[in-house]
Design a protein around this motif. Structure first.
Motif, short mmCIF file in Angstrom:
data_model
loop_
_atom_site.label_atom_id
_atom_site.label_comp_id
_atom_site.label_asym_id
_atom_site.label_seq_id
_atom_site.Cartn_x
_atom_site.Cartn_y
_atom_site.Cartn_z
N ARG A 30 29.55 -31.01 25.69
CA ARG A 30 29.74 -29.89 24.78
C ARG A 30 28.48 -29.57 24.00
O ARG A 30 28.34 -28.47 23.48
CB ARG A 30 30.89 -30.22 23.82
N ALA A 31 27.59 -30.54 23.90
CA ALA A 31 26.32 -30.34 23.18
C ALA A 31 25.23 -31.10 23.92
O ALA A 31 24.77 -32.15 23.46
CB ALA A 31 26.44 -30.81 21.74
N ASP A 234 25.94 -14.08 33.77
CA ASP A 234 27.37 -14.39 33.69
C ASP A 234 27.62 -15.82 34.16
O ASP A 234 27.05 -16.27 35.16
CB ASP A 234 28.16 -13.40 34.54
N ARG A 235 28.48 -16.55 33.44
CA ARG A 235 28.73 -17.96 33.77
C ARG A 235 29.34 -18.11 35.17
O ARG A 235 28.99 -19.02 35.92
CB ARG A 235 29.65 -18.60 32.73
N LEU A 236 30.24 -17.21 35.53
CA LEU A 236 30.86 -17.30 36.85
C LEU A 236 29.84 -16.99 37.96
O LEU A 236 29.88 -17.60 39.04
CB LEU A 236 32.05 -16.33 36.94
N THR A 261 24.95 -33.21 40.65
CA THR A 261 25.73 -32.84 39.46
C THR A 261 26.36 -31.46 39.58
O THR A 261 27.02 -30.99 38.64
CB THR A 261 24.83 -32.85 38.21
N ALA A 262 26.19 -30.79 40.72
CA ALA A 262 26.64 -29.40 40.85
C ALA A 262 28.14 -29.25 40.64
O ALA A 262 28.59 -28.29 40.01
CB ALA A 262 26.23 -28.85 42.22
N ALA A 263 28.93 -30.18 41.17
CA ALA A 263 30.39 -30.05 41.06
C ALA A 263 30.83 -30.05 39.60
O ALA A 263 31.64 -29.20 39.17
CB ALA A 263 31.07 -31.18 41.83
N ARG A 268 32.39 -26.93 34.62
CA ARG A 268 32.06 -26.65 33.23
C ARG A 268 31.78 -25.17 33.00
O ARG A 268 32.10 -24.62 31.95
CB ARG A 268 30.84 -27.49 32.85
N LEU A 269 31.16 -24.51 33.97
CA LEU A 269 30.88 -23.08 33.85
C LEU A 269 32.14 -22.24 33.98
O LEU A 269 32.29 -21.21 33.31
CB LEU A 269 29.85 -22.66 34.90
#
Length: 324
Positions: A30-31, A234-236, A261-263, A268-269
């Motif tokens: 989260r941070a 855009d996050r998506l 770490t992509a998954a 998260r996105l």
């Protein structure tokens, strides 16, 4: 209790407890910026504590100048008593070796990590000069490869590399998001953070705090780069780009948009984590600051105790350790 014992207890507690405490609750996702700082400060605090243990063992045998006034002699003896260790000269010798060995080992491995990264990037740039095609409109170098990949080479001669496979599979918005991710790595010099944490993990591979700090830093710099990229994309759309690039291989000297770490990053996105909150951010920041201050307080505690003794005049403590 001597300064060495105080520092030893603190270092032991930090080495065993910090990895679990920093991982609890998944707050670093989260941070991520604060998470990176927290992991690095914990590792740095442990390194400093180990070195200060050695210096604290040396203090009792430091020779005090005979030119000091007799008024200071009682104060000097008070300091020596506060820092005294049962082993005497033998403990001091061990302390000197410990302090120098810890600092030298850490410095050597961090230097090797940096040098290896610089050498790898130089070789990669040489290859790009031969096979890459500059694309000014992208701010990148295009390499002919069927594998969809986007990565960057940090440093003074920084480069962003895009393969033709990525150009075929990513639309303009997805490509812009991936490029923004790489620019975040370059602008925030994540390579230096990784070189530092990787050097400590290499120097002390049996110390879980160092190895865990490096692994978490590798993960968190990617999350942080995603957050920076999401400010302009855009996050998506960024998540779609990551899915396309997830299987790409990133050269050892580079930082890439894909990877292991992509998954987690895609999840998260798609479902953003709630912010950490002002109160928890302030408390965590205070704890991070304490990680740096506590080793110095542990070393200074005996000096403060001696300063309050009746026969140690105010203002003389700082002058007492003056070398001959």
């Amino acid at each position: 209790m001597s300064a060495a014992l105080i520092l030893f207890a603190y270092a032991g507690l930090l080495a065993f407890a910090a990895p679990g405490l920093l991982s609890r609750g998944g707050w670093t996702a989260r941070a991520p910026r604060l998470g990176i700082i927290a992991w690095q400060m914990a590792a740095f605090s442990l390194l400093v504590s180990a070195a200060l243990i050695g210096f604290a063992l040396v203090v009792p045998t430091v020779q005090v100048s005979a030119d000091l006034a007799n008024l200071f002699r009682a104060c000097v003896m008070a300091l020596r008593d506060q820092y005294a260790t049962p082993g005497g000269a033998a403990a001091a010798a061990v302390g000197a070796v410990l302090a120098l060995a810890v600092l030298a080992r850490a410095a050597w491995c961090v230097t090797v990590s940096l040098a290896g990264a610089l050498h790898g990037r130089a070789r990669h740039r040489d290859v790009l000069t031969l096979v890459g095609v500059p694309a000014a409109h992208l701010g990148a170098v295009v390499v002919d490869s069927d594998e969809p990949a986007v990565h960057c080479l940090p440093g003074r001669r920084r480069r962003i590399v895009v393969t033709t496979g990525a150009l075929r599979l990513l639309d303009d918005r997805q490509l812009a998001a991936a490029l923004a991710h790489e620019r975040a790595h370059l602008d925030q010099r994540h390579d230096l953070v990784l070189a530092w944490s990787g050097g400590l993990a290499r120097a002390f591979p049996r110390v879980r705090l160092f190895t865990r700090a490096h692994a978490e830093t590798v993960r968190l710099v990617e999350l942080l780069a995603d957050d920076v990229a999401a400010r302009s994309a855009d996050r998506l759309t960024l998540a779609e780009a990551l899915l396309t690039l997830a299987g790409s291989r990133t050269p050892a000297a580079a930082l890439g948009a894909g990877g292991s770490t992509a998954a987690e990053r895609v999840r998260r996105l798609i479902t953003p984590y709630p912010p950490l909150g002002h109160l928890r951010t302030a408390l965590t920041s205070t704890g991070v600051a304490a990680l740096l201050a506590l080793p110095l307080l542990g070393l200074a505690t005996p000096m403060a105790a001696a300063a309050h003794l009746h026969y140690c005049p105010p203002g003389t403590v700082a002058a007492a350790p003056t070398a001959r």
